[in-house]
Design an enzyme around this catalytic site. Structure first.
Site, short mmCIF file in Angstrom:
data_model
loop_
_atom_site.label_atom_id
_atom_site.label_comp_id
_atom_site.label_asym_id
_atom_site.label_seq_id
_atom_site.Cartn_x
_atom_site.Cartn_y
_atom_site.Cartn_z
N ASN A 74 16.79 46.44 74.68
CA ASN A 74 16.12 47.60 75.29
C ASN A 74 14.60 47.47 75.32
OD1 ASN A 74 15.92 47.50 72.57
ND2 ASN A 74 16.60 49.58 72.18
N HIS A 75 14.04 46.41 74.72
CA HIS A 75 12.58 46.30 74.66
C HIS A 75 12.05 45.82 76.00
CE1 HIS A 75 13.71 45.90 70.27
NE2 HIS A 75 13.20 47.10 70.46
N HIS A 108 8.73 55.67 67.18
CA HIS A 108 9.89 56.57 67.24
C HIS A 108 10.99 56.24 66.20
CE1 HIS A 108 10.82 54.20 71.18
NE2 HIS A 108 11.54 53.65 70.23
N ASN A 109 10.69 55.32 65.29
CA ASN A 109 11.59 55.08 64.13
C ASN A 109 10.72 54.98 62.89
OD1 ASN A 109 13.75 54.79 65.89
ND2 ASN A 109 14.13 52.64 65.44
N GLY A 143 12.22 56.32 80.37
CA GLY A 143 13.51 56.78 80.90
C GLY A 143 14.50 55.64 81.08
N SER A 144 14.18 54.75 82.04
CA SER A 144 14.96 53.52 82.23
C SER A 144 14.17 52.65 83.20
CB SER A 144 16.34 53.81 82.82
OG SER A 144 16.23 53.97 84.23
N HIS A 189 12.73 60.62 72.36
CA HIS A 189 12.00 59.35 72.50
C HIS A 189 12.39 58.59 73.75
CE1 HIS A 189 15.71 57.37 71.63
NE2 HIS A 189 15.17 56.22 71.34
N GLY A 190 13.30 59.16 74.55
CA GLY A 190 13.74 58.46 75.75
C GLY A 190 14.75 59.33 76.48
N1 LIG Z 1 10.94 52.80 81.42
C1 LIG Z 1 11.95 52.20 80.77
N2 LIG Z 1 12.66 52.89 79.85
C2 LIG Z 1 13.66 52.25 79.21
C3 LIG Z 1 14.00 50.91 79.47
N3 LIG Z 1 15.02 50.55 78.65
C4 LIG Z 1 15.30 51.63 77.89
N4 LIG Z 1 14.48 52.66 78.22
C5 LIG Z 1 14.39 53.98 77.59
O1 LIG Z 1 13.76 53.81 76.35
C6 LIG Z 1 14.42 54.57 75.34
C7 LIG Z 1 14.18 53.82 74.07
O2 LIG Z 1 15.24 53.92 73.25
P1 LIG Z 1 15.61 52.99 72.01
O3 LIG Z 1 16.52 53.85 71.21
O4 LIG Z 1 16.26 51.81 72.57
O5 LIG Z 1 14.35 52.70 71.32
C8 LIG Z 1 15.87 54.63 75.82
O6 LIG Z 1 16.51 55.79 75.35
C9 LIG Z 1 15.72 54.65 77.33
O7 LIG Z 1 15.69 55.96 77.80
C10 LIG Z 1 13.24 50.22 80.45
O8 LIG Z 1 13.46 49.01 80.74
N5 LIG Z 1 12.24 50.88 81.06
MN LIG Z 2 13.51 48.78 69.13
MN LIG Z 3 12.80 51.97 70.61
#
Ligand SMILES: Nc1nc2c(ncn2[C@@H]2O[C@H](COP(=O)(O)O)[C@@H](O)[C@H]2O)c(=O)[nH]1
Ligand SMILES: [Mn+2]
Ligand SMILES: [Mn+2]
Length: 480
Positions: A208-209, A334-335, A380-381, A404-405
């Protein structure tokens, strides 16, 4: 009074977008979850309510244990969980998470996003990858320097990497805690964790990073956006990563240590993921020291990555950092577990997949954001959008915490079933760094909840003010 039964738990409506599980059985306090009707439905196939209920039984827990709108099940505390503990209570590694100080950093520029054609974006992500190693287990390109400064980094945080040439002293004012959590002590960290850490400063990691080149699509609150230096059409960069193998090893080591300690201290821990020991015990103190070391590592990791991202822009655009006007907007964890004062009482607030959001006037804001509240960053994503919000006084009810997302909707295995066509449609025109969609399909935008819905939960309740929406133009994901 509206009532719902989910996973066998009775949820009682407690105002706008807020549901309460009144304490029962071994719970010492109530649990609360912030969801609207559609997000509440997602809790039916998920274990996160059980995890909140379990956390509510730990010694010293303060009313209430909280689930954020992006909640989903994790190890121990759910992701999107907040648990505050009074001084005579316990500390839990599982309530911080494996990626200690996973967090988000937003960098703004004076550049217009519309200048960035696909051709330029491809060059940029190629150059970013040249400088920033991506993927699980990758070693840093600055490891010669970072090995030398490692001890300074874990004890003193970002100041140490700035001294070594990565960024400017003024950046410190735009990082939560000034880039340093007090109390770190490397003697509480295993050799194995230290060896992993020394090699990995300045690396993104996997899954997810991400490093995402974004456009400010919409300004939602003019005054705050101006104070944060954000304008419509602006190019920005968001970085999401944490403490890499260093934090992971510390979390692994201390989950075992705290689990054994709990038995010795006669603490009833409902599941291994919540392994906890008294804050004042040797084991609890050592976990805090080691966790703080990982927190400092992660802030420093994002600082080095920012330095490298700016170098990549300099190479491709042939302009200096000053000419491009790159500036750090903010960096939030966020952790993390941190000592804070709420309602006049000192407590250790564990945030796992939750972001602190201090309102205007709060004394713990950095001076630059004292009058506005600091920006809270909500990715968001990689195919939809991300938000900058600020907390309000009403956020006191969540210990000044926000989501946090967007939060996962599908597990990685479920997301792997998404077809190439569906994946490509969900990415639209966004440029990405991997050859095969299969490398990042489990990170597809379709795997995440709808970020607009998630953000609206706290907005409707008056806990946050959305300031700006950013959309992705190009993303570097940590695929392997
Ligand atoms: N803008 C983007 N947001 C993303 C992407 N991949 C994930 N995410 C968002 O980040 C949070 C982080 O959550 P974590 O628990 O993995 O730290 C996650 O909930 C998504 O909403 C991305 O590539 N781009
Ligand atoms: Mn992480
Ligand atoms: Mn994270």
């Amino acid at each position: 009074m509206a009532v719902d039964i989910i996973q066998g738990y009775t949820l009682v409506k407690d105002g706008v977008n807020k549901w309460r599980i009144p304490k029962f059985g071994k719970m010492r306090v109530d649990a609360v979850v912030y969801v609207n009707d559609s997000l509440k439905e997602l809790l039916r196939d998920d274990q996160s309510l059980r995890q909140l209920v379990n956390a509510a039984s730990l010694p010293g827990v303060v009313e209430p244990v909280i689930g954020m709108p992006d909640i989903h099940e994790g190890f121990g505390l759910p992701i999107g969980g907040v648990m505050a503990i009074e001084e005579k209570g316990v500390i839990s590694a599982g309530a911080v998470g494996y990626d200690i100080n996973c967090g988000v950093r937003l960098i703004r520029s004076d550049l217009e996003a519309d200048y960035f054609t696909k051709d330029i974006l491809y060059k940029l992500i190629e150059r970013i990858e040249h400088y920033v190693p991506t993927g699980i287990g990758k070693k840093g390109r600055h490891k010669g320097i970072t090995r030398v400064i490692f001890d300074d980094v874990v004890h003193n945080g970002v100041e140490a990497v700035i001294k070594a040439g990565f960024g400017k002293k003024s950046d410190l004012e735009y990082i939560e805690e000034g880039g340093k959590l007090e109390g770190a002590d490397i003697s509480a960290v295993s050799e194995e964790a230290q060896e992993r850490g020394e090699e990995q400063l300045g690396t993104l990691g996997g899954g997810n990073h991400f490093i995402e080149i974004q456009k400010v699509e919409e300004i939602l609150e003019e005054n705050l956006a101006e104070k944060f230096g954000l304008f419509k059409g602006q190019l920005a960069v968001m970085i999401h990563t944490g403490s890499r193998g260093f934090g992971h090893q510390i979390a692994t080591d201390y989950t075992k240590i705290l689990w054994e300690a709990a038995k010795r201290y006669g603490i009833e821990v409902p599941e291994k993921g919540l392994a906890a020991a008294p804050i004042k015990s040797k084991e609890g103190q050592n976990y805090y020291k080691a966790m703080a070391a990982a927190v400092n590592f992660a802030f420093s990791n994002r600082q080095i990555i920012m330095f490298d991202v700016i170098r990549a822009f300099e190479d491709v655009l042939k302009k200096s950092e000053e000419e491009m006007g790159f500036k750090l907007v903010y960096d939030v964890a966020h952790n993390i577990a941190k000592w804070e004062v709420h309602g006049g009482k000192r407590m250790l607030v564990h945030r796992k997949g939750a972001t602190r959001a201090l309102p205007a006037g709060h004394p713990q804001n950095p001076p630059s954001y004292r009058d506005t509240g600091h920006p809270a960053l909500i990715p968001g994503s990689m195919g939809t959008g991300s938000y900058v919000v600020v907390g309000t006084e009403k956020a006191a009810e969540t210990f000044y915490s926000v989501n946090h997302g967007a939060g996962r909707r599908l597990s990685r295995n479920q997301a792997k079933k998404i077809s190439k066509e569906e994946f490509e449609r969900s990415m639209g025109d966004v440029v990405y760094n991997v050859r095969s969609y299969k490398d990042i399909v489990d990170e597809s935008p379709l795997a995440y909840k709808d970020v607009e819905t998630v953000v609206s939960v706290f907005e409707e309740r008056g806990i946050t003010i959305p300031v700006a929406k950013l959309i992705p133009l190009a993303v570097v994901k940590g695929a392997d």
